[in-house]
Write an enzyme that holds these catalytic residues in place. Structure first.
Site, PDB file in Angstrom:
ATOM      1  N   HIS A  34      15.281  29.357  66.890  1.00 13.88           N
ATOM      2  CA  HIS A  34      15.888  28.386  65.969  1.00 13.88           C
ATOM      3  C   HIS A  34      15.892  28.911  64.530  1.00 13.88           C
ATOM      4  O   HIS A  34      15.971  28.139  63.580  1.00 13.88           O
ATOM      5  CB  HIS A  34      15.187  27.021  66.053  1.00 13.88           C
ATOM      6  CG  HIS A  34      15.342  26.362  67.390  1.00 13.88           C
ATOM      7  ND1 HIS A  34      16.480  25.686  67.757  1.00 13.88           N
ATOM      8  CD2 HIS A  34      14.515  26.327  68.471  1.00 13.88           C
ATOM      9  CE1 HIS A  34      16.348  25.226  69.000  1.00 13.88           C
ATOM     10  NE2 HIS A  34      15.159  25.619  69.457  1.00 13.88           N
ATOM     11  N   ASP A 171      22.634  37.249  71.597  1.00 10.80           N
ATOM     12  CA  ASP A 171      22.630  37.659  73.001  1.00 10.80           C
ATOM     13  C   ASP A 171      23.505  38.887  73.221  1.00 10.80           C
ATOM     14  O   ASP A 171      23.093  39.870  73.843  1.00 10.80           O
ATOM     15  CB  ASP A 171      23.120  36.515  73.893  1.00 10.80           C
ATOM     16  CG  ASP A 171      22.200  35.301  73.821  1.00 10.80           C
ATOM     17  OD1 ASP A 171      21.117  35.418  73.224  1.00 10.80           O
ATOM     18  OD2 ASP A 171      22.569  34.248  74.369  1.00 10.80           O
TER      19      ASP A 171
END
Length: 384
Positions: A34, A171
Site C-alpha cells: 500500500h 507486478d
C-alpha cells in the site's frame, strides 16, 4: 515448468512444427504494501514460477492461441473490434494491441502456453502472462525494439484497457526486470530502481496460502486510498510542497492529528512507517542482516493488521503460528483480506514450521493451507 511439455502440446495443436519459447515469472513483494499509490517504494523480486509460451508466426492476420492448462482454444484478429470473449485470451489480445499502438508490426501467430504460478496466491500470474507475450512479440516482430520499461507498461496498459483492472506497475515491472538472487527497490514516484542482493544462506522463503479471499477487498482498498488522500490534503495546508504521504514524516502527521479522523490518522501512520521500513530492509540486506529483515516483516504485518486493518483472522493466525515457531520474519503479502503470508524461515525450523502451520490451521479453520517455496529468479527471457 517444463519446456518439453509446452512444446509437445504446441506440436499437437498446430502444424507439427516448432516455434520459439519464451518465459516470464510471477513475483513476490518482500516488503512495501500500500505504498505504491502513496508515492513510496516497493521491493519485489521475480520467482521461480511463471509462464512459458511457444510462439510461431503463421503468415496470416489471425492469432491462434491454446491454453494448455484450461484446454481451451481461441482464434482472434488483431484489430480493436476482434477482441475475444474468453478472459484469458483478452490478456494476449491486449498485449498485441498495446504493442501495435507502440509501433510494433504484430502479425498473426500460433501459440500454446502453460503456467505454474499458483492462482489466487498473490504472485501475479496475469503479469507473468502479459510479460511473456510482450517480450516475445518484441523479439519476433519488433524491428525497432521497445525497451524493457515500455514492455512492463504494455502489461499494465493491457490490464487497464482490456481486462478492467486498474493496477500499478509493480507486478509487470518485477516480471520483466527480475534477476536471480536480487530484489528490486522501485520508487513508485520517479520509477527509478535499484537492485539489492537477496541470497539468504541458511534461510528459505516460503508462502503459506490461507486459501481464503474475503469480499471486502475492492471497496476497502478505495476507502484506504481516500484516507491517505484526506491526510495529504490536511498536511498540504501547512506544508504546500507535500504531494504524497511519501513526502511526510510522523511529525507532520502529528501536526494535523486534530484535523483528521482517527481512522485516517491510523492509515497514514502505517504508510509513513512502511515507506521507511522498505529503506531499512534495503540497508539490512546490504549488511547481510536477515534478522533485521525479519523483524521489519513482523512490523509490517502488525501495521497492516492493526493500523491499516487489511488483514483477516486467518492471516493473523498464520502470522502468530510463524512467531510461535521462531520464524525469522512473517507478514501478509499483497493487498490483504486473504491470500498468503510470506515467511523468512531458518532451514532448521522449516519442517517444524510447515507441519505446525498445516496442523493448527486445519484444526482452527477446517481446511489446509497451501505451501509454496520460492526462489528469487530471472525475469522475462527467450528459452529457445
Amino acid at each position: 515448468m517444463d519446456i518439453e511439455y509446452v512444446r509437445s502440446r504446441f506440436i499437437k495443436h498446430f502444424d507439427g512444427t516448432t516455434g520459439s519459447v519464451y518465459a516470464s515469472p510471477g513475483r513476490i513483494n518482500l516488503i512495501g504494501e500500500h505504498t505504491d499509490y502513496n508515492g513510496g517504494f516497493v521491493f519485489p523480486g521475480a520467482v521461480d514460477k511463471g509462464m512459458i509460451a511457444e510462439i510461431k508466426p503463421n503468415g496470416t492476420d489471425k492469432v491462434r492461441a491454446y491454453s494448455i492448462d484450461l484446454k481451451d482454444y481461441v482464434e482472434f484478429g488483431l484489430n480493436e473490434e476482434d477482441a475475444p470473449k474468453a478472459s484469458w485470451a483478452r490478456y494476449i489480445f491486449g498485449v498485441c494491441r498495446e504493442m501495435i499502438k507502440r509501433g510494433v508490426e504484430v502479425k498473426g501467430f500460433n501459440t500454446a502456453f502453460a503456467g505454474d504460478v499458483p492462482l489466487g496466491a498473490g504472485m501475479s500470474s496475469s503479469a507473468a502472462l502479459e510479460s511473456t507475450y510482450a517480450y516475445a512479440l518484441n523479439d519476433l516482430f519488433g524491428e525497432n525494439k521497445i525497451d524493457k520499461f515500455e514492455l512492463a507498461k504494455v502489461g499494465q496498459a493491457t490490464e487497464h484497457n482490456y481486462c478492467g483492472v486498474n493496477c500499478g506497475i509493480m507486478d509487470q515491472f518485477a516480471s520483466v526486470f527480475g534477476k536471480e538472487g536480487q530484489l528490486i527497490r522501485l520508487d513508485c514516484r520517479s520509477l527509478e530502481y535499484q537492485y539489492y542482493p537477496f541470497k539468504p544462506e541458511g534461510y528459505r522463503l516460503v508462502l503459506v496460502d490461507s486459501v481464503v479471499k474475503h469480499e471486502l477487498a475492492s471497496s476497502a482498498y478505495n476507502k484506504r486510498r481516500q484516507s491517505c488522500e484526506n491526510v495529504v490534503a490536511a498536511i498540504q495546508k501547512i506544508h504546500p510542497h507535500v504531494e504524497y504521504l511519501r513526502d511526510c514524516n510522523m511529525e507532520m502527521l502529528g501536526e494535523v492529528k486534530s484535523q483528521v479522523s482517527e481512522e485516517d490518522y491510523m492509515r497514514a501512520e502505517y504508510v509513513i512507517e512502511e515507506i521507511q521500513r522498505v529503506l531499512d530492509v534495503c540497508d539490512a540486506l546490504e549488511r547481510n542482516d536477515y534478522e533485521t529483515v525479519g523483524q521489519k516483516m513482523y512490523e509490517t504485518h502488525h501495521g497492516m493488521s492493526k493500523l491499516y486493518e487489511v488483514s483477516c483472522e486467518e492471516l493473523d493466525f498464520l502470522n502468530d503460528v510463524a512467531f510461535d515457531c521462531g520464524v525469522t520474519g512473517s507478514r501478509v503479502m499483497g493487498g490483504g483480506f486473504g491470500g498468503c503470508t510470506i515467511n523468512l524461515v531458518k532451514n532448521e525450523l522449516y519442517e517444524t514450521f510447515i507441519s505446525t502451520a498445516k496442523e493448527r490451521y486445519k484444526e482452527k479453520f477446517g481446511r489446509s493451507p497451501k505451501v509454496y517455496d520460492v526462489v528469487i529468479s530471472d525475469g522475462s527471457r527467450k528459452l529457445c
